[in-house]
Design a protein around this motif. Sequence first.
Motif, PDB file in Angstrom:
ATOM      1  N   ARG A  76       0.821  -1.208   0.030  1.00 12.50           N
ATOM      2  CA  ARG A  76       0.124  -0.021   0.014  1.00 12.50           C
ATOM      3  C   ARG A  76       0.733   1.390  -0.093  1.00 12.50           C
ATOM      4  O   ARG A  76       0.403   2.471  -0.413  1.00 12.50           O
ATOM      5  CB  ARG A  76      -0.793   0.137   1.184  1.00 12.50           C
ATOM      6  CG  ARG A  76      -1.551  -1.442   1.336  1.00 12.50           C
ATOM      7  CD  ARG A  76      -3.154  -1.053   2.115  1.00 12.50           C
ATOM      8  NE  ARG A  76      -2.729  -0.569   3.512  1.00 12.50           N
ATOM      9  CZ  ARG A  76      -2.291  -1.639   4.572  1.00 12.50           C
ATOM     10  NH1 ARG A  76      -2.035  -2.947   4.423  1.00 12.50           N
ATOM     11  NH2 ARG A  76      -2.232  -1.158   5.703  1.00 12.50           N
ATOM     12  N   ASP A 129      -7.973  -1.815  -0.100  1.00 12.99           N
ATOM     13  CA  ASP A 129      -6.922  -1.254  -0.944  1.00 12.99           C
ATOM     14  C   ASP A 129      -7.673  -0.611  -1.979  1.00 12.99           C
ATOM     15  O   ASP A 129      -7.073  -0.588  -3.216  1.00 12.99           O
ATOM     16  CB  ASP A 129      -6.186  -2.583  -1.699  1.00 12.99           C
ATOM     17  CG  ASP A 129      -5.333  -3.242  -0.631  1.00 12.99           C
ATOM     18  OD1 ASP A 129      -5.009  -2.629   0.392  1.00 12.99           O
ATOM     19  OD2 ASP A 129      -4.967  -4.383  -0.744  1.00 12.99           O
ATOM     20  N   GLY A 130      -8.650  -0.145  -1.906  1.00  8.89           N
ATOM     21  CA  GLY A 130      -9.601   1.046  -2.826  1.00  8.89           C
ATOM     22  C   GLY A 130     -10.460   0.463  -3.887  1.00  8.89           C
ATOM     23  O   GLY A 130     -10.968   1.239  -4.472  1.00  8.89           O
ATOM     24  N   LYS A 165     -14.108  -0.596  -4.502  1.00 12.13           N
ATOM     25  CA  LYS A 165     -15.403  -0.383  -4.065  1.00 12.13           C
ATOM     26  C   LYS A 165     -16.540  -1.242  -4.677  1.00 12.13           C
ATOM     27  O   LYS A 165     -16.674  -1.373  -5.749  1.00 12.13           O
ATOM     28  CB  LYS A 165     -16.000   1.313  -4.388  1.00 12.13           C
ATOM     29  CG  LYS A 165     -14.705   2.288  -3.973  1.00 12.13           C
ATOM     30  CD  LYS A 165     -14.579   1.985  -2.295  1.00 12.13           C
ATOM     31  CE  LYS A 165     -13.472   2.987  -1.722  1.00 12.13           C
ATOM     32  NZ  LYS A 165     -13.334   3.114  -0.469  1.00 12.13           N
ATOM     33  N   LYS A 208     -12.111   0.000  -9.053  1.00 14.30           N
ATOM     34  CA  LYS A 208     -11.231   0.659  -8.473  1.00 14.30           C
ATOM     35  C   LYS A 208     -10.789   1.940  -9.583  1.00 14.30           C
ATOM     36  O   LYS A 208     -10.428   1.794 -10.690  1.00 14.30           O
ATOM     37  CB  LYS A 208     -10.014   0.054  -8.221  1.00 14.30           C
ATOM     38  CG  LYS A 208      -9.060   0.593  -7.421  1.00 14.30           C
ATOM     39  CD  LYS A 208      -7.746  -0.222  -6.969  1.00 14.30           C
ATOM     40  CE  LYS A 208      -6.638   0.302  -6.203  1.00 14.30           C
ATOM     41  NZ  LYS A 208      -5.544  -0.912  -5.834  1.00 14.30           N
TER      42      LYS A 208
END
Length: 311
Positions: free
Chosen positions: A18, A163-164, A166, A214
């Motif tokens: 990350r 980690d982004g 959705k 993402k």
Amino acid sequence: MTNPANKISCRLFVILAREAPIAVIFRRGPSKWTQIIKWDTQTDTLESGAWFHGQIYPQRCDVSPDGTKLIYFAANYQHRNRGKGFPEAWTGISRVPWLTALAVWPNIGTYFGGGLFDTNTRIWVNSFGGGHHPNYPPQGLEVSYEHGFPDHDWHWLFRLERDGWKPIQEYPLGSVPSYHLQEDGSCLIKATNPAKATNPACPLLPIITAIHEKQSKQSYWFLRMTSIFDYTGGTNSQSFGLRNAERKTITPLEGVLWADWDKQGRLLCATDGRLFVAKIGVDDELTFIELSDFNSAQPERTKSPDWARHW
């Protein structure tokens, strides 16, 4: 991007760190062999690491934010009858790209297992039956055991959101895995209904579909991932597409088994045992530039270096 020789290709799964331009590649093939490879995504240099004979479950693994450590879930049932004093399945922490376990949580079978890095010094372990006693305790790490669950798909969904990725549709079975940002910048794992998350293999929903997106650094491009969890056969699969929010179009990434955005904003893809960078052109035309082909590698027993055997 197809394999011209029509040979059986190895399979690649990748986890990006990350905070650092580091990724861990899980290269599987031949059957029951997995190699761990460190990938510097800034220079595209690769460092070969451990070969493991057994089963590693990448979707229950994680990389520390700084890219230096790996938490993994593995099983080798040959240990059962060899009296080696090592569990048949376990969660371990190692230094990338090796698997020499610096901490071990024994597991009975493949229910539960695995973990996540909250920060470089704080981890969550999905311990079997709430057992919180590792064979080799971690050093300098704070460990949480909250919200344990046996199914690995939910473990992966937790990591995706962190980690982004959705979700663009409601999760089935009424349990939504999510992360809650804390004042110190860390996140805590939560689930709106942990009881339902522990048993997603519902007979009324033998096949479950989850869709995530993402966003890229260019706000109008979204990487879409469709996951199908088939509980009748105990398998899951992913397919990918590139959505242009301005044009309202989706371009399929045919044959791609893994994809993500790196810290430079590049679209990275894996298929047929090869890594690619996908260049996005006019009208969202994609040009795939090969970074590496892993198909020729053969398993070998490699001893980890001394630095990988110590915290």
